[in-house]
Design a protein around this motif. Sequence first.
Motif, PDB file in Angstrom:
ATOM      1  N   UNK A 188      -2.594  19.181   1.273  1.00 11.81           N
ATOM      2  CA  UNK A 188      -2.768  19.954   0.040  1.00 11.81           C
ATOM      3  C   UNK A 188      -3.118  19.025  -1.119  1.00 11.81           C
ATOM      4  N   UNK A 189      -2.428  17.902  -1.223  1.00 10.55           N
ATOM      5  CA  UNK A 189      -2.716  16.945  -2.295  1.00 10.55           C
ATOM      6  C   UNK A 189      -4.155  16.436  -2.218  1.00 10.55           C
ATOM      7  N   UNK A 190      -4.605  16.181  -1.005  1.00 13.38           N
ATOM      8  CA  UNK A 190      -5.987  15.708  -0.812  1.00 13.38           C
ATOM      9  C   UNK A 190      -6.990  16.749  -1.287  1.00 13.38           C
ATOM     10  N   UNK A 191      -6.759  18.000  -0.911  1.00 11.62           N
ATOM     11  CA  UNK A 191      -7.680  19.077  -1.289  1.00 11.62           C
ATOM     12  C   UNK A 191      -7.709  19.279  -2.804  1.00 11.62           C
ATOM     13  N   UNK A 192      -6.527  19.278  -3.422  1.00 13.51           N
ATOM     14  CA  UNK A 192      -6.465  19.492  -4.866  1.00 13.51           C
ATOM     15  C   UNK A 192      -7.178  18.388  -5.624  1.00 13.51           C
ATOM     16  N   UNK A 193      -7.049  17.148  -5.151  1.00 11.03           N
ATOM     17  CA  UNK A 193      -7.722  16.033  -5.811  1.00 11.03           C
ATOM     18  C   UNK A 193      -9.236  16.097  -5.581  1.00 11.03           C
ATOM     19  N   UNK A 194      -9.636  16.482  -4.372  1.00 12.46           N
ATOM     20  CA  UNK A 194     -11.066  16.648  -4.084  1.00 12.46           C
ATOM     21  C   UNK A 194     -11.686  17.688  -5.017  1.00 12.46           C
ATOM     22  N   UNK A 195     -10.974  18.772  -5.240  1.00 12.91           N
ATOM     23  CA  UNK A 195     -11.492  19.839  -6.108  1.00 12.91           C
ATOM     24  C   UNK A 195     -11.636  19.351  -7.541  1.00 12.91           C
ATOM     25  N   UNK A 196     -10.705  18.547  -7.994  1.00 14.91           N
ATOM     26  CA  UNK A 196     -10.790  18.016  -9.356  1.00 14.91           C
ATOM     27  C   UNK A 196     -11.985  17.068  -9.514  1.00 14.91           C
ATOM     28  N   UNK A 197     -12.271  16.325  -8.486  1.00 13.55           N
ATOM     29  CA  UNK A 197     -13.360  15.340  -8.552  1.00 13.55           C
ATOM     30  C   UNK A 197     -14.731  15.950  -8.287  1.00 13.55           C
ATOM     31  N   UNK A 198     -14.758  17.124  -7.663  1.00 12.71           N
ATOM     32  CA  UNK A 198     -16.036  17.746  -7.282  1.00 12.71           C
ATOM     33  C   UNK A 198     -16.901  17.997  -8.513  1.00 12.71           C
ATOM     34  N   UNK A 199     -18.197  17.788  -8.371  1.00 14.39           N
ATOM     35  CA  UNK A 199     -19.115  17.888  -9.506  1.00 14.39           C
ATOM     36  C   UNK A 199     -19.572  19.317  -9.784  1.00 14.39           C
ATOM     37  N   UNK A 200     -19.667  20.133  -8.755  1.00 14.21           N
ATOM     38  CA  UNK A 200     -20.185  21.491  -8.959  1.00 14.21           C
ATOM     39  C   UNK A 200     -19.098  22.536  -8.785  1.00 14.21           C
ATOM     40  N   UNK A 201     -19.288  23.663  -9.465  1.00 18.62           N
ATOM     41  CA  UNK A 201     -18.343  24.768  -9.331  1.00 18.62           C
ATOM     42  C   UNK A 201     -18.364  25.320  -7.918  1.00 18.62           C
ATOM     43  N   UNK A 202     -19.515  25.342  -7.285  1.00 12.28           N
ATOM     44  CA  UNK A 202     -19.634  25.856  -5.915  1.00 12.28           C
ATOM     45  C   UNK A 202     -18.781  25.018  -4.963  1.00 12.28           C
ATOM     46  N   UNK A 203     -18.825  23.705  -5.152  1.00  7.79           N
ATOM     47  CA  UNK A 203     -18.050  22.809  -4.294  1.00  7.79           C
ATOM     48  C   UNK A 203     -16.553  22.998  -4.539  1.00  7.79           C
ATOM     49  N   UNK A 204     -16.187  23.125  -5.797  1.00  6.62           N
ATOM     50  CA  UNK A 204     -14.780  23.335  -6.142  1.00  6.62           C
ATOM     51  C   UNK A 204     -14.281  24.666  -5.565  1.00  6.62           C
ATOM     52  N   UNK A 205     -15.113  25.689  -5.666  1.00  8.20           N
ATOM     53  CA  UNK A 205     -14.705  27.013  -5.181  1.00  8.20           C
ATOM     54  C   UNK A 205     -14.437  26.995  -3.683  1.00  8.20           C
ATOM     55  N   UNK A 206     -15.270  26.297  -2.941  1.00 13.63           N
ATOM     56  CA  UNK A 206     -15.089  26.191  -1.490  1.00 13.63           C
ATOM     57  C   UNK A 206     -13.753  25.519  -1.159  1.00 13.63           C
ATOM     58  N   UNK A 207     -13.427  24.470  -1.898  1.00 10.55           N
ATOM     59  CA  UNK A 207     -12.165  23.757  -1.667  1.00 10.55           C
ATOM     60  C   UNK A 207     -10.981  24.642  -2.030  1.00 10.55           C
ATOM     61  N   UNK A 208     -11.097  25.352  -3.141  1.00  8.60           N
ATOM     62  CA  UNK A 208      -9.984  26.199  -3.581  1.00  8.60           C
ATOM     63  C   UNK A 208      -9.722  27.355  -2.619  1.00  8.60           C
ATOM     64  N   UNK A 209     -10.747  27.808  -1.923  1.00  9.45           N
ATOM     65  CA  UNK A 209     -10.538  28.834  -0.891  1.00  9.45           C
ATOM     66  C   UNK A 209      -9.633  28.269   0.207  1.00  9.45           C
ATOM     67  N   UNK A 210      -9.895  27.017   0.609  1.00 10.91           N
ATOM     68  CA  UNK A 210      -9.086  26.373   1.639  1.00 10.91           C
ATOM     69  C   UNK A 210      -7.662  26.136   1.139  1.00 10.91           C
ATOM     70  N   UNK A 211      -7.544  25.762  -0.131  1.00  9.53           N
ATOM     71  CA  UNK A 211      -6.222  25.560  -0.735  1.00  9.53           C
ATOM     72  C   UNK A 211      -5.406  26.844  -0.668  1.00  9.53           C
ATOM     73  N   UNK A 212      -6.020  27.961  -1.003  1.00 11.85           N
ATOM     74  CA  UNK A 212      -5.302  29.232  -1.002  1.00 11.85           C
ATOM     75  C   UNK A 212      -4.911  29.661   0.405  1.00 11.85           C
ATOM     76  N   UNK A 213      -5.748  29.361   1.379  1.00 10.97           N
ATOM     77  CA  UNK A 213      -5.408  29.679   2.769  1.00 10.97           C
ATOM     78  C   UNK A 213      -4.209  28.867   3.236  1.00 10.97           C
ATOM     79  N   UNK A 214      -4.172  27.586   2.850  1.00 16.58           N
ATOM     80  CA  UNK A 214      -3.040  26.739   3.208  1.00 16.58           C
ATOM     81  C   UNK A 214      -1.770  27.206   2.481  1.00 16.58           C
ATOM     82  N   UNK A 215      -1.933  27.640   1.243  1.00 18.22           N
ATOM     83  CA  UNK A 215      -0.829  28.205   0.479  1.00 18.22           C
ATOM     84  C   UNK A 215      -0.208  29.393   1.208  1.00 18.22           C
TER      85      UNK A 215
END
Length: 498
Positions: free
Chosen positions: A427-454
Amino acid sequence: MVSISSGCIEEAKEKERTEVVILGTTDKIVSLDPAKAYDYLSVNVINNVFEGLVGYEVGSSNIVPLLAESWEVKDNGMTYLFKLRKGVKFHDGSEFNAEVMEKSIKRAMELKGDPSFLLDVIDEVKAVDEYTLEIKLKYPFSPFLSVLAFSVASAVSPSYGEEFTDEAIGTGPYKLEKWTRDVELVLVRNEEYWGEKARTKRFVIRFYQDSSQLRLAIERGEIDIAYRELKPLDIIDLKEKKGDLIVLEGDSPVIRYLVFNVKKEPFNDPSIRKAISLAINRKEIAEKIFFGTVKPLYSMVPEGMWSHSEVFPERDLKRSSEILRSLGYSEEKPLEITLWYTPTHYGPTEADVAQMIKQQLEETGLIKVNLESVEWATYTDYMRKGTMGFFLLGWYPDYLDPDDYLWPFLQSDASPSLGSFYSNERMDELLLEARKAESREEREKIYKEVQELLAQEVPYIPLWQGRQYVVLRRGVRGVVLEPTQIFRYYIVEKGAVG
């Protein structure tokens, strides 16, 4: 002998009446120190007394300059260079400059108050010259300006030391004149404010024990505004009545949820957390307790915000019972747990919510729930200390970004401040990846995975998403129900009723 006409006397009384606006609430203030405050009303008062480098445009989530006149982003998002406003003074007469702003941010970081984790992304802050401030980040973080708009990054008087204080000396449009805890707070217009002056000379907040007292106060004309919290039925009733009261209603990013302290037995078992989650009937809570004034929520990211994904299932009592039985629980040997709630902070319905959740869980036949309650100050202390294993909580956004609904809850260093103590390396890895991601599309994809893990781990159970309601006496103007949940007292005014 001087004769004064009755017309002049009435005019003077009317002027005095319109120079004070009184807001009533059942909410409480915990602290007026920006480095410590992390509850709704404390932060909201701070937003009217203090300022940071940037803020939100009225009625929107757009970032606008405040104590910074302009800024430049350099080094691929790693460095922010702020040009500061000149001629700004604190309420105690001291001068605002880059050195003071540097000290204010460092103080908030070093004191380690509840909201300090929001500034963990900062690597270095320094005054380049008298009116230039440089902030270097540990990594690129696209919502950073929105973080700086939160109260924790406010400029505080140079007189502030290395301990928390409730002196409330900022640069904002209102100054603190008097505060009697849980009775009354009085703000007075800052006549030396650098920007547009507050529209009303005094803004008073009066504290009420319960919603019945609050409704009586607004109906009797003792207050001009009733805000947080009237009963849902009171809101519906007042909306239908015609007269001197007006009900304003707006969308809200506020969410309510249940928290598990995952370090505390039996909630350290994800299967037990999942079984409890499956027994919750959100729709019943929304309809029977709130009469449709809230809507069920199936993710920690609110509906309407990008990346929202409904990852939590509807109630499944059969599946919940199957999990509990597989863990060895039965009608003769039920899972015994305690659900904590705070009786007044979230309004008059909280005890009803706790009672309904108890009822829903006990409908499995395999769970026995004990209810415990304490007032807000003790509640937050218990939360930080890890005293409570299972409890109700709410979230008002620090900044309008999915990161603010996920990082504080799920990141290992941040989650203790919300009492869950959840930690997961992936989870920590995903959250940090989302913060560093340059595009909203990339962040959104990561946040979908974060919510599934949640939804798999269930350290929290989302319950419902609220709406904003405020009751005004006719003649009160300037109240804006903001997407940021900021209540700007300084644009509220009261005129004659026509």
